[in-house]
Design a protein around this motif. Structure first.
Motif, short mmCIF file in Angstrom:
data_model
loop_
_atom_site.label_atom_id
_atom_site.label_comp_id
_atom_site.label_asym_id
_atom_site.label_seq_id
_atom_site.Cartn_x
_atom_site.Cartn_y
_atom_site.Cartn_z
N THR A 1 -10.79 -9.59 7.55
CA THR A 1 -12.28 -9.44 7.37
C THR A 1 -12.65 -8.69 8.63
O THR A 1 -13.95 -8.33 8.60
CB THR A 1 -12.74 -10.74 7.33
N GLY A 2 -11.99 -8.24 9.61
CA GLY A 2 -12.62 -7.69 10.63
C GLY A 2 -12.18 -6.04 10.40
O GLY A 2 -12.81 -5.27 11.12
N ALA A 3 -11.44 -5.73 9.37
CA ALA A 3 -11.42 -4.30 9.03
C ALA A 3 -12.49 -4.04 8.16
O ALA A 3 -12.67 -4.64 7.14
CB ALA A 3 -9.95 -4.31 8.50
N SER A 4 -13.02 -2.74 8.23
CA SER A 4 -14.02 -2.41 7.24
C SER A 4 -13.34 -1.77 5.88
O SER A 4 -14.22 -1.78 5.02
CB SER A 4 -14.81 -1.38 7.89
N ALA A 5 -12.32 -1.38 5.97
CA ALA A 5 -11.81 -0.77 4.79
C ALA A 5 -10.09 -1.21 4.67
O ALA A 5 -9.53 -1.86 5.51
CB ALA A 5 -11.74 0.87 4.92
N VAL A 6 -9.65 -0.68 3.53
CA VAL A 6 -8.26 -0.81 3.08
C VAL A 6 -7.47 0.23 4.11
O VAL A 6 -8.05 1.24 3.96
CB VAL A 6 -8.12 -0.82 1.55
N VAL A 7 -6.62 -0.21 4.90
CA VAL A 7 -5.68 0.65 5.57
C VAL A 7 -4.31 0.45 5.17
O VAL A 7 -3.77 -0.52 5.32
CB VAL A 7 -6.06 0.23 7.01
N LEU A 8 -3.67 1.43 4.73
CA LEU A 8 -2.31 1.63 4.50
C LEU A 8 -1.49 1.91 5.67
O LEU A 8 -1.78 2.83 6.18
CB LEU A 8 -2.07 2.36 3.15
N SER A 9 -0.17 1.55 5.76
CA SER A 9 0.66 2.01 6.72
C SER A 9 1.36 3.09 6.08
O SER A 9 1.01 3.29 4.85
CB SER A 9 1.73 1.15 7.24
N THR A 10 1.92 4.03 6.86
CA THR A 10 2.46 5.30 6.33
C THR A 10 3.74 4.69 5.28
O THR A 10 3.80 5.53 4.21
CB THR A 10 3.11 6.21 7.22
N LYS A 11 4.34 3.86 5.57
CA LYS A 11 5.67 3.19 4.79
C LYS A 11 4.96 2.90 3.55
O LYS A 11 5.63 3.15 2.42
CB LYS A 11 6.28 2.31 5.62
N ASP A 12 3.96 2.15 3.59
CA ASP A 12 3.30 1.31 2.30
C ASP A 12 2.40 2.74 1.37
O ASP A 12 2.61 2.45 0.22
CB ASP A 12 2.25 0.37 2.67
N ALA A 13 1.89 3.61 2.24
CA ALA A 13 1.37 4.68 1.36
C ALA A 13 2.48 5.49 0.79
O ALA A 13 2.13 5.90 -0.46
CB ALA A 13 0.61 5.69 2.39
N ARG A 14 3.54 5.57 1.21
CA ARG A 14 4.83 6.62 0.50
C ARG A 14 5.11 5.47 -0.57
O ARG A 14 5.35 6.12 -1.74
CB ARG A 14 5.86 6.62 1.39
N LYS A 15 5.17 4.24 -0.28
CA LYS A 15 5.47 3.36 -1.44
C LYS A 15 4.72 3.43 -2.77
O LYS A 15 5.06 3.14 -3.99
CB LYS A 15 5.45 2.04 -0.90
N ALA A 16 3.43 3.67 -2.55
CA ALA A 16 2.42 3.45 -3.36
C ALA A 16 2.17 5.04 -3.97
O ALA A 16 1.34 5.42 -4.95
CB ALA A 16 0.89 3.26 -2.79
#
Length: 193
Positions: free
Chosen positions: A102-117
């Motif tokens: 809840t302290g992060a203002s946005a959805v943030v993907l790691s590079t590994k998860d971004a590749r996975k998606a």
């Protein structure tokens, strides 16, 4: 300890004593070998009791994102032993484990998860900056076609890909605010639409 528990304990103690005495009397000739086998069974029994007693903790530690219960328009997640809540969402039809932040203002993907998606991270322009506990990091804006959590699917979600090392993708407020109600009660996170 209740009287019922005490009675059960006494009963099991007597039953165990009778079985031990019977085993010793009936196996006087090969007592050493019999004691070795008995100790083996005792250790197996204790191991089974330990696994059964610790099963919830083992399950939450091994698969933190799977401790969520989904019904129509409602998600409940159990707090992991590290104090955080984890959820597994389908991002562009790929399962991605997120830490609820809840302290992060946005959805943030790691590079590994971004590749996975299915996001090609080599073509991203890391023009954004994020202030984290580890200092400033560069980020790249992306548009996620679909994010699914249980029975709920959202489309065209803006997210950021973190250029640095990141152990866990973060599920921040840009996604969480789409839910009508967010509640943390004890060890349970509830999201409702």
């Amino acid at each position: 300890m209740s009287s019922w528990d005490l009675g059960s304990l006494v009963y099991l103690g007597l039953l165990g004593s009778v079985l031990i005495v019977w085993m010793i009397v009936s196996n006087r000739q090969t007592l050493g070998r019999t004691l070795q086998q008995a100790m083996g069974w005792v250790l197996i029994f204790l191991a089974v009791i330990a696994v059964v007693g610790l099963w919830d903790d083992i399950r939450r530690t091994a698969m933190p994102g799977r401790a969520a219960v989904a019904t129509e328009g409602r998600i409940e997640a159990t707090r992991a032993p590290d104090g955080h809540f984890y959820l597994t969402l389908l991002v562009n039809d790929a399962p991605v484990n997120f830490m609820v932040d809840t302290g992060a203002s946005a959805v943030v993907l790691s590079t590994k998860d971004a590749r996975k998606a299915g996001i090609d991270i080599t073509d991203l322009a890391y023009t954004g900056r994020a202030n984290t506990a580890n200092g400033m990091v560069r980020t790249a804006a992306v548009q996620l076609k679909r994010i699914g959590l249980g029975p709920v699917t959202d489309r065209n979600i803006r997210a950021w890909v973190h250029q640095g090392e990141m152990d866990q993708s973060l599920l921040g407020m840009s996604y969480l605010e789409r839910w009508g109600r967010i509640e943390i009660t004890g060890r349970t996170l509830v999201l409702e639409r």
